[in-house]
Design a protein around this motif. Structure first.
Motif, PDB file in Angstrom:
ATOM      1  N   THR A   1      55.215 -34.627  40.618  1.00  0.00           N
ATOM      2  CA  THR A   1      55.268 -33.296  40.490  1.00  0.00           C
ATOM      3  C   THR A   1      54.923 -32.514  41.624  1.00  0.00           C
ATOM      4  OG1 THR A   1      54.961 -33.481  37.925  1.00  0.00           O
ATOM      5  CG2 THR A   1      54.900 -31.284  38.936  1.00  0.00           C
ATOM      6  N   ASP A   2      53.803 -32.764  42.453  1.00  0.00           N
ATOM      7  CA  ASP A   2      53.342 -32.267  43.627  1.00  0.00           C
ATOM      8  C   ASP A   2      53.637 -32.778  44.542  1.00  0.00           C
ATOM      9  OD1 ASP A   2      51.915 -30.155  41.957  1.00  0.00           O
ATOM     10  OD2 ASP A   2      50.147 -31.043  42.213  1.00  0.00           O
ATOM     11  N   ASP A   3      53.803 -31.937  45.714  1.00  0.00           N
ATOM     12  CA  ASP A   3      54.170 -32.560  46.965  1.00  0.00           C
ATOM     13  C   ASP A   3      53.058 -32.606  47.967  1.00  0.00           C
ATOM     14  OD1 ASP A   3      54.624 -30.105  48.018  1.00  0.00           O
ATOM     15  OD2 ASP A   3      56.667 -30.053  47.694  1.00  0.00           O
TER      16      ASP A   3
ATOM     17  N   ASP B   1      48.529 -29.744  50.601  1.00  0.00           N
ATOM     18  CA  ASP B   1      47.649 -29.348  52.079  1.00  0.00           C
ATOM     19  C   ASP B   1      47.562 -27.723  51.820  1.00  0.00           C
ATOM     20  OD1 ASP B   1      47.026 -29.314  54.644  1.00  0.00           O
ATOM     21  OD2 ASP B   1      49.145 -29.135  55.467  1.00  0.00           O
ATOM     22  N   LEU B   2      48.139 -27.010  51.200  1.00  0.00           N
ATOM     23  CA  LEU B   2      47.732 -25.588  50.950  1.00  0.00           C
ATOM     24  C   LEU B   2      46.453 -25.532  50.009  1.00  0.00           C
ATOM     25  CD1 LEU B   2      51.273 -24.007  50.365  1.00  0.00           C
ATOM     26  CD2 LEU B   2      49.606 -23.513  52.514  1.00  0.00           C
ATOM     27  N   ARG B   3      46.404 -26.585  49.032  1.00  0.00           N
ATOM     28  CA  ARG B   3      45.066 -26.445  48.346  1.00  0.00           C
ATOM     29  C   ARG B   3      43.865 -27.020  48.895  1.00  0.00           C
ATOM     30  NH1 ARG B   3      48.318 -28.550  43.736  1.00  0.00           N
ATOM     31  NH2 ARG B   3      47.572 -30.584  44.482  1.00  0.00           N
ATOM     32  N   GLY B   4      44.154 -27.630  50.186  1.00  0.00           N
ATOM     33  CA  GLY B   4      43.143 -28.309  50.775  1.00  0.00           C
ATOM     34  C   GLY B   4      42.793 -29.655  50.264  1.00  0.00           C
ATOM     35  N   ASP B   5      43.653 -30.273  49.644  1.00  0.00           N
ATOM     36  CA  ASP B   5      43.385 -31.273  49.044  1.00  0.00           C
ATOM     37  C   ASP B   5      43.301 -32.538  49.878  1.00  0.00           C
ATOM     38  OD1 ASP B   5      43.327 -30.302  46.473  1.00  0.00           O
ATOM     39  OD2 ASP B   5      45.121 -30.931  45.701  1.00  0.00           O
ATOM     40  N   LEU B   6      44.095 -32.441  50.909  1.00  0.00           N
ATOM     41  CA  LEU B   6      44.311 -33.694  52.083  1.00  0.00           C
ATOM     42  C   LEU B   6      42.968 -33.675  52.892  1.00  0.00           C
ATOM     43  CD1 LEU B   6      48.118 -33.179  52.940  1.00  0.00           C
ATOM     44  CD2 LEU B   6      46.898 -34.600  51.267  1.00  0.00           C
ATOM     45  N   THR B   7      41.970 -32.684  52.646  1.00  0.00           N
ATOM     46  CA  THR B   7      40.868 -33.117  53.457  1.00  0.00           C
ATOM     47  C   THR B   7      39.991 -33.655  52.822  1.00  0.00           C
ATOM     48  OG1 THR B   7      39.640 -31.261  52.412  1.00  0.00           O
ATOM     49  CG2 THR B   7      41.173 -30.473  54.461  1.00  0.00           C
ATOM     50  N   HIS B   8      40.054 -34.383  51.737  1.00  0.00           N
ATOM     51  CA  HIS B   8      39.099 -35.188  51.196  1.00  0.00           C
ATOM     52  C   HIS B   8      39.319 -36.453  51.471  1.00  0.00           C
ATOM     53  CE1 HIS B   8      38.143 -31.918  48.380  1.00  0.00           C
ATOM     54  NE2 HIS B   8      39.156 -31.904  47.912  1.00  0.00           N
ATOM     55  N   PRO B   9      38.243 -37.391  51.481  1.00  0.00           N
ATOM     56  CA  PRO B   9      38.446 -38.832  51.902  1.00  0.00           C
ATOM     57  C   PRO B   9      39.350 -39.213  51.042  1.00  0.00           C
ATOM     58  CG  PRO B   9      35.895 -38.094  51.724  1.00  0.00           C
ATOM     59  CD  PRO B   9      36.764 -36.944  51.489  1.00  0.00           C
ATOM     60  N   THR B  10      40.553 -40.117  51.236  1.00  0.00           N
ATOM     61  CA  THR B  10      41.594 -40.329  50.746  1.00  0.00           C
ATOM     62  C   THR B  10      41.856 -41.688  50.839  1.00  0.00           C
ATOM     63  OG1 THR B  10      42.444 -38.316  50.564  1.00  0.00           O
ATOM     64  CG2 THR B  10      44.027 -40.159  50.172  1.00  0.00           C
ATOM     65  N   ALA B  11      42.397 -42.482  49.958  1.00  0.00           N
ATOM     66  CA  ALA B  11      43.077 -43.821  49.927  1.00  0.00           C
ATOM     67  C   ALA B  11      44.533 -43.778  49.388  1.00  0.00           C
ATOM     68  CB  ALA B  11      42.249 -45.031  48.915  1.00  0.00           C
TER      69      ALA B  11
ATOM     70  N   ALA C   1      45.321 -37.136  58.000  1.00  0.00           N
ATOM     71  CA  ALA C   1      44.559 -37.160  59.197  1.00  0.00           C
ATOM     72  C   ALA C   1      44.590 -36.014  60.172  1.00  0.00           C
ATOM     73  CB  ALA C   1      45.334 -38.481  60.221  1.00  0.00           C
ATOM     74  N   ARG C   2      45.529 -35.398  59.931  1.00  0.00           N
ATOM     75  CA  ARG C   2      45.547 -33.873  60.394  1.00  0.00           C
ATOM     76  C   ARG C   2      44.709 -32.932  59.665  1.00  0.00           C
ATOM     77  NH1 ARG C   2      50.858 -33.145  59.975  1.00  0.00           N
ATOM     78  NH2 ARG C   2      50.450 -31.778  57.969  1.00  0.00           N
ATOM     79  N   SER C   3      44.864 -33.127  58.493  1.00  0.00           N
ATOM     80  CA  SER C   3      44.023 -32.299  57.653  1.00  0.00           C
ATOM     81  C   SER C   3      42.719 -32.515  57.842  1.00  0.00           C
ATOM     82  CB  SER C   3      44.263 -32.252  56.216  1.00  0.00           C
ATOM     83  OG  SER C   3      45.650 -31.802  56.122  1.00  0.00           O
ATOM     84  N   GLN C   4      42.137 -33.577  57.694  1.00  0.00           N
ATOM     85  CA  GLN C   4      40.811 -34.015  57.953  1.00  0.00           C
ATOM     86  C   GLN C   4      40.296 -33.766  59.181  1.00  0.00           C
ATOM     87  OE1 GLN C   4      40.676 -38.151  56.925  1.00  0.00           O
ATOM     88  NE2 GLN C   4      41.029 -38.108  54.904  1.00  0.00           N
ATOM     89  N   ARG C   5      41.233 -33.788  60.430  1.00  0.00           N
ATOM     90  CA  ARG C   5      40.571 -33.590  61.735  1.00  0.00           C
ATOM     91  C   ARG C   5      40.252 -32.130  61.820  1.00  0.00           C
ATOM     92  NH1 ARG C   5      41.003 -37.581  65.724  1.00  0.00           N
ATOM     93  NH2 ARG C   5      41.735 -39.701  64.763  1.00  0.00           N
TER      94      ARG C   5
END
Length: 217
Positions: A147-149, A154-164, A211-215
């Motif tokens: 459902t989400d893309d 990215d807008l919610r800031g979810d991609l900054t979290h440590p992710t597998a 990677a971009r969001s985390q950096r």
């Protein structure tokens, strides 16, 4: 190596000898028998396995990990390893019925990246998921039907979290039973008329987005 390969790679041969590595000349016919390629380069090496224990991979508090689940095509698996390496991921984990990372085609598709970042294998996918959660990683399924893309996440800031990131086979994707055991699922937005992306391309987009969001966080 063959005599022709030795002439083409004299510095490499000298370095090997200086490092105490045994160098043996073989015939072209022998090199063809030892190689899996149609046109072998005449260089064959015996190396130690590259994989390390899962606990070792996750002990270093990784921020970005790629998990391959049920990926049976060695070319796809090797290319994802290459992508993960380029995106600065901390490790790649081969889970469940995924191809052996030492498969010749997988190694070649990685273009050397199997030697650059930690590779782990685990027969039971649930063990991988539990270990990733214990290491503080958020498990995200790459799912074309989510459902989400990536843009929304990215807008919610979810991609900054440590992710597998968990990737399935190109033909079938991830089973619903697997997606249900993960924390969330995201799709790559497709703005044009293409039906879908292949595995390696989707992995590149997902891993680089994280990677971009985390950096930039």
């Amino acid at each position: 190596m063959t005599a022709t390969a030795a002439e083409r790679n004299t510095p490499l041969m000298r370095t090997a000898v200086d490092e105490g590595i045994r160098v043996t000349e073989v015939t072209d016919k022998a090199a063809a028998g030892l190689s899996e390629t149609v046109t072998p380069q005449g260089l064959i090496a015996v190396c130690d396995p590259v994989d390390v224990p899962l606990a070792t991979v996750l002990r270093a508090n990784p921020k970005l990990v790629a998990v391959l689940h049920g990926v049976t095509d060695p070319g796809n698996a090797g290319t994802v390893v290459r992508v993960a390496d380029a995106a600065g991921a901390d490790a790649v984990i081969f889970a469940g019925d995924t191809v052996d990372p030492h498969n010749g085609k997988c190694v070649r598709a990685s273009t050397g990246s199997v030697f650059h970042l930690p590779i782990a294998r685990a027969r039971e996918a649930d063990d991988v998921f539990e270990a990733c959660r214990a290491a503080g990683l958020r498990l995200v399924a790459a799912d074309g039907y989510a459902t989400d893309d990536l843009d929304t996440a990215d807008l919610r800031g979810d991609l900054t979290h440590p992710t597998a990131w968990v990737f399935g086979s190109e033909a079938h994707g991830l089973p619903d039973t697997v997606i249900g055991r993960l924390d969330t699922s995201l799709k790559v937005p497709i703005y044009g008329g293409a039906e879908s992306l292949n595995l390696a391309t989707a992995a590149a987009v997902c891993l680089y987005a994280s990677a971009r969001s985390q950096r930039n966080a």
